[in-house]
Design a protein around this motif. Structure first.
Motif, short mmCIF file in Angstrom:
data_model
loop_
_atom_site.label_atom_id
_atom_site.label_comp_id
_atom_site.label_asym_id
_atom_site.label_seq_id
_atom_site.Cartn_x
_atom_site.Cartn_y
_atom_site.Cartn_z
N UNK A 192 48.14 52.75 40.73
CA UNK A 192 46.84 53.44 40.78
C UNK A 192 46.00 53.10 39.56
N UNK A 193 46.62 52.89 38.40
CA UNK A 193 45.84 52.49 37.23
C UNK A 193 45.22 51.11 37.45
N UNK A 194 45.98 50.19 38.05
CA UNK A 194 45.44 48.86 38.35
C UNK A 194 44.33 48.97 39.39
N UNK A 195 44.54 49.79 40.40
CA UNK A 195 43.54 49.97 41.46
C UNK A 195 42.23 50.50 40.89
N UNK A 196 42.33 51.43 39.92
CA UNK A 196 41.14 52.04 39.32
C UNK A 196 40.60 51.24 38.14
#
Length: 252
Positions: A192-196
């Motif tokens: 999710x950190x990569x996605x955001x």
């Protein structure tokens, strides 16, 4: 100006020391700040905003507590502090009426903001615990607007009974789960950190305050976990302009 973040106070009438400590904290720490973010499980349970209709006549004391907290937050908001509320796994039925009375804005989970000049991803944290499949199934149900509408259409007393039942079931289930199952899944954190597109994540939920160093898309990153509040101790994150977030214990 400074920004403060807190989570997991689990306010309820049976823990007056935490309530009084929080109200002192508002006056002594939050007053004069730019913004306050409350990242879920602010209340131990929330049966719907119509709880506020029971002020003065609710034998459990929950309505009077909710109204008192709303008034205190409203005073802070009226003095110029922006207040943001995120749902947790305990108070996912918090609605616009309470937010309005408290002078607060409800946030989606997750929410991407810029704090101290840096993009920061804010979450409650329960959605990161993907190994707890039974809880994730309940979470999906509890966030379903149709399910919430059905629950909120029930008489208040039935909702009080349901909330108590859900808390008891959660406590019993958690007592039989391995500790690592109830913590976040590292792969989900990185995903999710990569996605955001962020290298800083702040959340609560796990009651395991700490700062974790990790790597996201080849870049150094941090996951900062807020702790839950106890009668004599709270947790906050302080972020000042162009400064790194600072996780701090708060004597109450």
């Amino acid at each position: 100006m400074a920004t403060l973040l807190i989570s997991d106070l689990h306010l309820h009438p049976g823990a007056p020391e935490i309530t009084e400590g929080f109200l002192r904290w508002l006056e002594e720490r939050a007053h004069g700040t730019h913004a306050l973010y409350i990242l879920g499980d602010f209340f131990e349970a929330w049966i719907g905003d119509d709880l506020l209709d029971l002020v003065g006549v609710d034998p459990t004391g929950n309505a009077d507590l909710a109204a008192r907290i709303a008034r205190a937050l409203r005073r802070l908001a009226d003095d110029g502090t922006e207040i943001y509320l995120m749902h947790g796994n305990r108070d996912f039925l918090l609605g616009e009426r309470f937010a309005s009375e408290a002078g607060a804005t409800l946030l989606a989970d997750p929410t991407l903001v810029t704090l101290g000049g840096t993009p920061v991803l804010l979450m409650h944290g329960d959605s990161l615990c993907t190994r707890d499949e039974a809880y994730q199934a309940f979470r999906a149900q509890a966030r379903d607007p149709l399910w919430q509408k059905q629950v909120l259409s029930m008489p208040i007393q039935e909702r009080i009974t349901l909330a108590r039942k859900l808390r008891d079931q959660s406590g019993e289930a958690n007592s039989n789960k391995a500790e690592d199952i109830m913590d976040v899944t590292q792969d989900e954190v990185i995903r999710i950190m990569a996605e955001q597109g962020v290298t800083t994540l702040i959340h609560g939920h796990t009651h395991r305050p700490a700062e974790h160093e990790l790597e996201v898309d080849g870049q150094p990153a941090r996951r900062i976990v807020l702790g839950d509040w106890q009668p004599t101790l709270g947790w906050e994150i302080l972020i000042e302009e162009n400064a790194r977030p600072e996780l701090r214990k708060v004597p109450l």
